[in-house]
Design a protein around this motif. Structure first.
Motif, PDB file in Angstrom:
ATOM      1  N   GLU A  40       0.833  -1.215   0.000  1.00  0.00           N
ATOM      2  CA  GLU A  40       0.000   0.000   0.000  1.00  0.00           C
ATOM      3  C   GLU A  40       0.857   1.251   0.000  1.00  0.00           C
ATOM      4  OE1 GLU A  40      -2.458  -0.369   3.432  1.00  0.00           O
ATOM      5  OE2 GLU A  40      -3.628  -2.051   2.642  1.00  0.00           O
ATOM      6  N   LYS A  41       1.995   1.175   0.649  1.00  0.00           N
ATOM      7  CA  LYS A  41       2.882   2.331   0.758  1.00  0.00           C
ATOM      8  C   LYS A  41       3.927   2.376  -0.355  1.00  0.00           C
ATOM      9  CE  LYS A  41       2.357   2.868   5.739  1.00  0.00           C
ATOM     10  NZ  LYS A  41       1.833   4.255   5.602  1.00  0.00           N
ATOM     11  N   GLY A  42       3.963   1.356  -1.181  1.00  0.00           N
ATOM     12  CA  GLY A  42       4.925   1.329  -2.270  1.00  0.00           C
ATOM     13  C   GLY A  42       6.354   1.122  -1.820  1.00  0.00           C
ATOM     14  N   VAL A  43       6.543   0.366  -0.720  1.00  0.00           N
ATOM     15  CA  VAL A  43       7.881   0.103  -0.198  1.00  0.00           C
ATOM     16  C   VAL A  43       8.029  -1.396   0.035  1.00  0.00           C
ATOM     17  CG1 VAL A  43       8.019   2.369   0.906  1.00  0.00           C
ATOM     18  CG2 VAL A  43       7.190   0.394   2.229  1.00  0.00           C
ATOM     19  N   GLN A  44       9.243  -1.805   0.320  1.00  0.00           N
ATOM     20  CA  GLN A  44       9.508  -3.155   0.794  1.00  0.00           C
ATOM     21  C   GLN A  44       9.909  -3.096   2.256  1.00  0.00           C
ATOM     22  OE1 GLN A  44      12.391  -4.971  -2.002  1.00  0.00           O
ATOM     23  NE2 GLN A  44      10.789  -6.476  -2.417  1.00  0.00           N
ATOM     24  N   ALA A  45       9.359  -3.980   3.061  1.00  0.00           N
ATOM     25  CA  ALA A  45       9.668  -4.031   4.488  1.00  0.00           C
ATOM     26  C   ALA A  45      10.888  -4.911   4.714  1.00  0.00           C
ATOM     27  CB  ALA A  45       8.475  -4.586   5.265  1.00  0.00           C
ATOM     28  N   PRO A  46      11.957  -4.379   5.342  1.00  0.00           N
ATOM     29  CA  PRO A  46      13.130  -5.205   5.635  1.00  0.00           C
ATOM     30  C   PRO A  46      12.849  -6.099   6.841  1.00  0.00           C
ATOM     31  CG  PRO A  46      13.458  -2.989   6.474  1.00  0.00           C
ATOM     32  CD  PRO A  46      12.122  -2.989   5.787  1.00  0.00           C
TER      33      PRO A  46
ATOM     34  N   LEU B  89       7.948 -18.384   1.464  1.00  0.00           N
ATOM     35  CA  LEU B  89       6.802 -17.515   1.226  1.00  0.00           C
ATOM     36  C   LEU B  89       7.230 -16.057   1.245  1.00  0.00           C
ATOM     37  CD1 LEU B  89       3.761 -16.860   0.999  1.00  0.00           C
ATOM     38  CD2 LEU B  89       3.635 -17.068   3.503  1.00  0.00           C
ATOM     39  N   ALA B  90       8.015 -15.678   2.253  1.00  0.00           N
ATOM     40  CA  ALA B  90       8.448 -14.281   2.378  1.00  0.00           C
ATOM     41  C   ALA B  90       9.222 -13.826   1.149  1.00  0.00           C
ATOM     42  CB  ALA B  90       9.305 -14.123   3.632  1.00  0.00           C
ATOM     43  N   ALA B  91      10.059 -14.718   0.622  1.00  0.00           N
ATOM     44  CA  ALA B  91      10.874 -14.356  -0.542  1.00  0.00           C
ATOM     45  C   ALA B  91      10.020 -14.086  -1.771  1.00  0.00           C
ATOM     46  CB  ALA B  91      11.877 -15.472  -0.835  1.00  0.00           C
ATOM     47  N   ASP B  92       8.797 -14.628  -1.815  1.00  0.00           N
ATOM     48  CA  ASP B  92       7.917 -14.442  -2.964  1.00  0.00           C
ATOM     49  C   ASP B  92       6.954 -13.264  -2.810  1.00  0.00           C
ATOM     50  OD1 ASP B  92       9.014 -16.600  -4.302  1.00  0.00           O
ATOM     51  OD2 ASP B  92       7.550 -18.037  -3.491  1.00  0.00           O
ATOM     52  N   LEU B  93       6.914 -12.650  -1.626  1.00  0.00           N
ATOM     53  CA  LEU B  93       5.974 -11.551  -1.393  1.00  0.00           C
ATOM     54  C   LEU B  93       6.592 -10.235  -1.855  1.00  0.00           C
ATOM     55  CD1 LEU B  93       4.611 -12.528   2.139  1.00  0.00           C
ATOM     56  CD2 LEU B  93       3.447 -12.773  -0.071  1.00  0.00           C
ATOM     57  N   PRO B  94       5.900  -9.470  -2.693  1.00  0.00           N
ATOM     58  CA  PRO B  94       6.500  -8.258  -3.268  1.00  0.00           C
ATOM     59  C   PRO B  94       6.770  -7.149  -2.264  1.00  0.00           C
ATOM     60  CG  PRO B  94       4.184  -8.440  -3.880  1.00  0.00           C
ATOM     61  CD  PRO B  94       4.561  -9.737  -3.239  1.00  0.00           C
ATOM     62  N   GLY B  95       6.047  -7.146  -1.154  1.00  0.00           N
ATOM     63  CA  GLY B  95       6.256  -6.096  -0.163  1.00  0.00           C
ATOM     64  C   GLY B  95       7.291  -6.427   0.888  1.00  0.00           C
ATOM     65  N   ILE B  96       7.963  -7.544   0.734  1.00  0.00           N
ATOM     66  CA  ILE B  96       8.888  -8.036   1.750  1.00  0.00           C
ATOM     67  C   ILE B  96      10.300  -8.131   1.182  1.00  0.00           C
ATOM     68  CG2 ILE B  96       9.480  -9.987   3.235  1.00  0.00           C
ATOM     69  CD1 ILE B  96       6.976  -8.449   4.129  1.00  0.00           C
ATOM     70  N   ALA B  97      11.264  -7.645   1.942  1.00  0.00           N
ATOM     71  CA  ALA B  97      12.679  -7.819   1.618  1.00  0.00           C
ATOM     72  C   ALA B  97      13.313  -8.640   2.733  1.00  0.00           C
ATOM     73  CB  ALA B  97      13.371  -6.461   1.493  1.00  0.00           C
ATOM     74  N   VAL B  98      13.612  -9.888   2.441  1.00  0.00           N
ATOM     75  CA  VAL B  98      14.200 -10.769   3.451  1.00  0.00           C
ATOM     76  C   VAL B  98      15.646 -10.364   3.701  1.00  0.00           C
ATOM     77  CG1 VAL B  98      14.861 -13.143   3.993  1.00  0.00           C
ATOM     78  CG2 VAL B  98      12.684 -12.686   2.832  1.00  0.00           C
ATOM     79  N   LYS B  99      15.966 -10.088   4.946  1.00  0.00           N
ATOM     80  CA  LYS B  99      17.301  -9.618   5.302  1.00  0.00           C
ATOM     81  C   LYS B  99      18.012 -10.499   6.317  1.00  0.00           C
ATOM     82  CE  LYS B  99      17.123  -5.742   2.889  1.00  0.00           C
ATOM     83  NZ  LYS B  99      18.052  -5.488   1.763  1.00  0.00           N
ATOM     84  N   ALA B 100      17.248 -11.135   7.230  1.00  0.00           N
ATOM     85  CA  ALA B 100      17.910 -11.714   8.393  1.00  0.00           C
ATOM     86  C   ALA B 100      17.140 -12.893   8.958  1.00  0.00           C
ATOM     87  CB  ALA B 100      18.067 -10.641   9.482  1.00  0.00           C
ATOM     88  N   ILE B 101      17.812 -13.628   9.826  1.00  0.00           N
ATOM     89  CA  ILE B 101      17.198 -14.608  10.725  1.00  0.00           C
ATOM     90  C   ILE B 101      17.303 -14.026  12.128  1.00  0.00           C
ATOM     91  CG2 ILE B 101      17.269 -16.967  11.615  1.00  0.00           C
ATOM     92  CD1 ILE B 101      18.879 -17.732   9.111  1.00  0.00           C
ATOM     93  N   ALA B 102      16.243 -14.162  12.922  1.00  0.00           N
ATOM     94  CA  ALA B 102      16.248 -13.649  14.291  1.00  0.00           C
ATOM     95  C   ALA B 102      15.916 -14.755  15.276  1.00  0.00           C
ATOM     96  CB  ALA B 102      15.242 -12.507  14.442  1.00  0.00           C
ATOM     97  N   MET B 103      16.441 -14.620  16.482  1.00  0.00           N
ATOM     98  CA  MET B 103      16.090 -15.516  17.583  1.00  0.00           C
ATOM     99  C   MET B 103      16.332 -14.805  18.899  1.00  0.00           C
ATOM    100  SD  MET B 103      19.335 -17.951  18.316  1.00  0.00           S
ATOM    101  CE  MET B 103      19.319 -17.404  20.016  1.00  0.00           C
ATOM    102  N   HIS B 104      15.640 -15.258  19.932  1.00  0.00           N
ATOM    103  CA  HIS B 104      15.868 -14.784  21.305  1.00  0.00           C
ATOM    104  C   HIS B 104      15.294 -15.856  22.209  1.00  0.00           C
ATOM    105  CE1 HIS B 104      16.237 -12.275  24.814  1.00  0.00           C
ATOM    106  NE2 HIS B 104      14.929 -12.291  25.040  1.00  0.00           N
TER     107      HIS B 104
END
Length: 425
Positions: free
Chosen positions: A141-147, A186-201
């Motif tokens: 909607e915002k025309g960006v990719q979310a990192p 799935l995330a890699a195929d979504l146009p609004g998503i930019a996969v950057k990292a793996i997280a854990m805690h």
């Protein structure tokens, strides 16, 4: 190490007598040491640097969100790890740019995700498929990719209190590590998503390095799977959780940051990824005390109660987590002074309003001052106004100077957000 020491028979924070703060500000009051905050930050980041790690450190603001504390850390180069839109706003207001902020949390709303994207946060840690799909829609909607990173639950037992462990399969946090590969695809195929990292805690107040090493190995295995599938990962967000000493006899001694850094280096240092770390308690816990005054000494049928003016609304950790806090008088006891076993309790109308049971302390009388140590994390941040008690003020000390960095609200301010219904006149 901390900077709360006795000088000439009086407990000081750096160069300021705590009795002087009590006289000027009143009690109860939280007191923080700039020198301790600075030292803890420097020791932690220095250990990472000495280990040759390419790492950025993002303070977990849920541990202590006071504006002056955040600014102190911001001036040292800290980023922030936030878990709500309010924490994001506060961190930026304190001077931490959005480009150094990681947005974590299991229940981010549409409005919070939109706000984070508008501000340009460094990374959003996604914790479920529904959140991933919502974030994708908001970003498009915002025309960006979310990192993003996807927070992976490695199913590792951290050996800590059940209410602060976060890395087991029955915890609400993260994606089961066995399901993570599919969600990354799935995330890699979504146009609004930019996969950057793996997280854990995996939890908090962890005193053993073995759980960290086990979780890091799970992260390493997932990274290899993702890379083999053509999904590039730039960074690894390994969270926080390293424990601090609360000075209870018999508790395990937490590992120093240098040993922690060596484990990180051993398990993750050869992967070519930037590392993100999110300590909270480690930085602020021993940098703060809760300063309180004895109201009454009450001789009960079976024990003696020392009733203080701080309550569980001011410091909920003992009631919520059965947490131990060392207690010390502000006036230094004479060498060899007799002690007695007492219960230190607050004024709240709850049986759980107890700071210590049968604690050995010098004889205490009304108006004596005490401190509850190691209260700089999850103290003021979790406080509330239960029983109609105003929030506790907070004071920051720097050398021989101190400033009230959150004042005590008035009784009138307790009700300023409330109003009568229209039909009540």
């Amino acid at each position: 190490m901390h900077h709360f020491t006795y000088r000439d028979g009086a407990l000081h924070c750096e160069d300021v007598p705590l009795a002087a703060i009590a006289a000027a500000v009143g009690t109860p009051v939280y007191v923080y040491s700039t020198a301790t905050l600075t030292r803890h930050w420097t020791v932690f980041t220095g250990a990472l640097k000495d280990a040759g790690l390419d790492a950025s450190v993002h303070f977990a603001t849920k541990a202590n969100g006071n504006m002056a504390v955040l600014r102190t850390l911001a001036d040292l180069g800290a980023g922030a790890d936030v878990v709500s839109g309010g924490e994001l706003f506060a961190a930026m207001h304190a001077g931490i740019p959005a480009s150094r902020i990681v947005f974590s949390g299991v229940g981010k709303t549409r409005d919070e995700l939109a706000y984070a994207l508008d501000q340009g946060v460094f990374q959003i840690n996604v914790e479920s498929e529904p959140e991933l799909r919502l974030l994708d829609a908001v970003a498009r909607e915002k025309g960006v990719q979310a990192p993003i990173a996807i927070r992976v639950n490695p199913d590792v037992e951290a050996g800590t209190h059940e209410k602060i462990t976060t890395g087991k399969l029955d915890n609400k946090f993260g994606i089961a590590w066995t399901q993570a590969h599919a969600l990354y695809r799935l995330a890699a195929d979504l146009p609004g998503i930019a996969v950057k990292a793996i997280a854990m805690h995996i939890g908090s107040q962890i005193a053993d390095l073995a759980p960290f090493a086990a979780a890091f190995r799970r992260m390493r295995d997932l990274l290899a799977i993702l890379r083999a599938d053509g999904i590039e990962i730039e960074r690894l967000d390994i969270g926080g959780g390293l424990g601090v000493p609360y000075d209870r006899e018999g508790d395990p001694t937490p590992m120093p940051p240098a040993d922690y850094a060596k484990v990180i280096r051993q398990e993750l240092g050869d992967l070519g990824c930037k590392l993100l770390l999110e300590p909270g308690r480690l930085i602020t816990a021993n940098a703060g005390v809760l300063l309180t005054k004895v109201i009454y000494r009450k001789e009960g049928a079976t024990r003696t109660f020392v009733i203080v003016d701080a309550g569980m609304n001011d410091l909920v950790r003992p009631a919520m987590y059965d947490a131990f806090h060392a207690i010390a008088p502000v006036r230094e006891p004479a060498a060899g002074a007799a002690t007695e076993l007492v219960d230190v309790v607050g004024p709240i109308c709850e049986s759980s309003d107890i700071f210590a049971k049968q604690r050995s302390l010098p004889r205490l009388e009304a108006d004596d001052l005490l401190v509850l140590r190691t209260a700089g994390a999850y103290g003021a941040a979790m406080s509330n106004s239960y029983n109609g008690r105003p929030l506790v003020p907070e004071v920051l000390v720097n050398g021989d100077q101190y400033a009230v960095v959150r004042r005590r609200p008035t009784w009138e301010e307790l009700v300023t957000l409330e109003s009568l219904a229209p039909w009540q006149g």
